[in-house]
Motif scaffolding. Structure first.
Motif, short mmCIF file in Angstrom:
data_model
loop_
_atom_site.label_atom_id
_atom_site.label_comp_id
_atom_site.label_asym_id
_atom_site.label_seq_id
_atom_site.Cartn_x
_atom_site.Cartn_y
_atom_site.Cartn_z
N MET A 42 -17.13 -27.90 -28.42
CA MET A 42 -17.31 -29.07 -27.84
C MET A 42 -18.38 -29.93 -28.48
SD MET A 42 -14.91 -29.06 -25.87
CE MET A 42 -15.01 -30.74 -25.02
N ASP A 43 -19.46 -29.08 -28.83
CA ASP A 43 -20.59 -29.95 -29.57
C ASP A 43 -20.11 -30.27 -30.99
OD1 ASP A 43 -22.07 -29.54 -27.28
OD2 ASP A 43 -23.25 -27.88 -28.52
N GLY A 44 -19.31 -29.57 -31.64
CA GLY A 44 -18.82 -29.72 -33.18
C GLY A 44 -17.82 -30.92 -32.72
N SER A 45 -17.18 -30.93 -31.95
CA SER A 45 -16.20 -32.04 -31.84
C SER A 45 -16.99 -33.32 -31.46
CB SER A 45 -15.17 -31.84 -30.63
OG SER A 45 -14.38 -30.76 -30.79
N ALA A 46 -17.77 -33.36 -30.71
CA ALA A 46 -18.68 -34.60 -30.71
C ALA A 46 -19.44 -35.04 -31.71
CB ALA A 46 -19.60 -34.17 -29.50
N VAL A 47 -19.76 -34.24 -32.51
CA VAL A 47 -20.62 -34.54 -33.84
C VAL A 47 -19.59 -35.24 -34.88
CG1 VAL A 47 -21.92 -33.57 -35.94
CG2 VAL A 47 -22.45 -32.93 -33.52
N ALA A 48 -18.36 -34.41 -34.78
CA ALA A 48 -17.38 -34.86 -35.84
C ALA A 48 -16.91 -36.36 -35.63
CB ALA A 48 -16.29 -33.69 -35.92
N PHE A 49 -16.69 -36.44 -34.12
CA PHE A 49 -16.24 -37.75 -33.92
C PHE A 49 -17.30 -38.91 -33.84
CE2 PHE A 49 -15.90 -40.93 -30.49
CZ PHE A 49 -14.92 -41.70 -30.93
N LYS A 50 -18.54 -38.69 -33.67
CA LYS A 50 -19.72 -39.55 -34.02
C LYS A 50 -19.80 -40.01 -35.57
CE LYS A 50 -22.60 -38.37 -29.84
NZ LYS A 50 -23.58 -37.59 -29.28
N GLN A 51 -19.61 -38.98 -36.29
CA GLN A 51 -19.79 -39.41 -37.91
C GLN A 51 -18.48 -39.88 -38.23
OE1 GLN A 51 -20.62 -35.49 -39.62
NE2 GLN A 51 -22.91 -35.75 -38.82
N GLY A 52 -17.27 -39.98 -37.42
CA GLY A 52 -16.08 -40.68 -37.76
C GLY A 52 -15.23 -39.55 -38.63
N PHE A 53 -15.27 -38.30 -38.74
CA PHE A 53 -14.59 -37.55 -39.28
C PHE A 53 -13.10 -37.29 -38.61
CE2 PHE A 53 -18.48 -36.91 -41.44
CZ PHE A 53 -18.27 -37.30 -42.74
N LYS A 124 -11.15 -29.09 -37.36
CA LYS A 124 -12.16 -28.82 -38.39
C LYS A 124 -11.74 -29.16 -39.72
CE LYS A 124 -14.26 -24.94 -39.22
NZ LYS A 124 -14.92 -23.60 -39.24
N GLY A 125 -10.58 -28.73 -40.23
CA GLY A 125 -9.91 -28.83 -41.65
C GLY A 125 -9.91 -30.18 -41.62
N ALA A 126 -9.39 -30.93 -40.97
CA ALA A 126 -9.47 -32.45 -41.10
C ALA A 126 -10.79 -33.04 -41.27
CB ALA A 126 -8.49 -33.17 -39.98
N TYR A 127 -11.85 -32.45 -40.51
CA TYR A 127 -13.19 -33.21 -40.66
C TYR A 127 -13.58 -32.66 -42.10
CZ TYR A 127 -18.08 -32.67 -39.97
OH TYR A 127 -19.48 -32.59 -39.85
N THR A 128 -13.37 -31.27 -42.30
CA THR A 128 -13.92 -31.10 -43.71
C THR A 128 -13.36 -31.63 -45.00
OG1 THR A 128 -14.33 -28.82 -42.78
CG2 THR A 128 -14.42 -29.13 -45.16
N GLU A 129 -12.17 -31.93 -44.76
CA GLU A 129 -11.15 -32.76 -45.85
C GLU A 129 -11.99 -34.12 -45.82
OE1 GLU A 129 -7.07 -34.34 -46.30
OE2 GLU A 129 -7.11 -32.25 -45.92
N LEU A 130 -12.25 -34.82 -44.86
CA LEU A 130 -12.34 -36.26 -44.64
C LEU A 130 -14.08 -36.27 -45.15
CD1 LEU A 130 -11.22 -37.55 -41.55
CD2 LEU A 130 -10.50 -38.52 -43.82
N LYS A 131 -14.59 -35.13 -45.02
CA LYS A 131 -16.12 -35.15 -45.14
C LYS A 131 -16.33 -35.07 -46.75
CE LYS A 131 -20.71 -32.93 -44.65
NZ LYS A 131 -21.29 -31.98 -44.12
N GLU A 132 -15.39 -34.15 -47.38
CA GLU A 132 -15.59 -33.91 -48.87
C GLU A 132 -15.16 -35.26 -49.46
OE1 GLU A 132 -12.92 -30.59 -49.40
OE2 GLU A 132 -14.41 -29.16 -48.57
N LYS A 133 -14.07 -36.08 -48.94
CA LYS A 133 -14.01 -37.08 -49.66
C LYS A 133 -14.74 -38.37 -49.32
CE LYS A 133 -8.70 -36.72 -49.13
NZ LYS A 133 -7.68 -37.21 -48.03
#
Length: 136
Positions: A42-53, A124-133
């Protein structure tokens, strides 16, 4: 965080196989580990959303699956409390019935947690991919 999740998974899957004598204590440990994994997701989801990933839809999907898991987890906690009461009563038949109920409830909670982890890994895979881009 990966170490914490790995530790939680070891507890969740290995303790029940160890055949320990104190079922209530070990089950409480398993449920605590499940709660740690849940909170991490849940914390990881919130952070990923706040960062727009991840999108709002992804967060909503994680929250929906998390609600299903959390309901199962609460049922397992209730079954644990009922088992403890039966254990203290000295009624061996009631204790065995409550043990069976407890095992079923914990098994369901673990299954629901696995479903949540599976979906989170996809998100998380989508998050990682977007973060790398975005780092490029």
């Amino acid at each position: 965080m990966k170490r914490l999740v790995a530790f939680a998974l070891v507890i969740v899957f290995c303790l029940p196989l160890a055949g320990c004598d104190d079922l209530a204590k070990n089950t409480a440990t398993v449920l605590k580990a499940c709660d740690i994994a849940y909170n991490g997701i849940m914390d990881g989801s919130a952070v990923a959303f706040k960062q727009g990933f991840i999108t709002k839809d992804t967060v909503a999907r994680v929250a929906h699956i998390a609600a299903i898991y959390h309901s199962s987890w609460k049922a397992a906690c209730t079954a644990l409390e009922e088992y403890k009461i039966a254990e203290e009563s000295g009624d061996s038949v009631n204790k065995e019935v409550k043990r069976i109920s407890l095992n079923a409830a914990v098994s369901l909670a673990r299954t629901r947690l696995d479903e949540l982890k599976t979906y989170w890994h996809e998100a998380k895979g989508a998050y990682t991919e977007l973060k790398e881009k975005s780092d490029e």
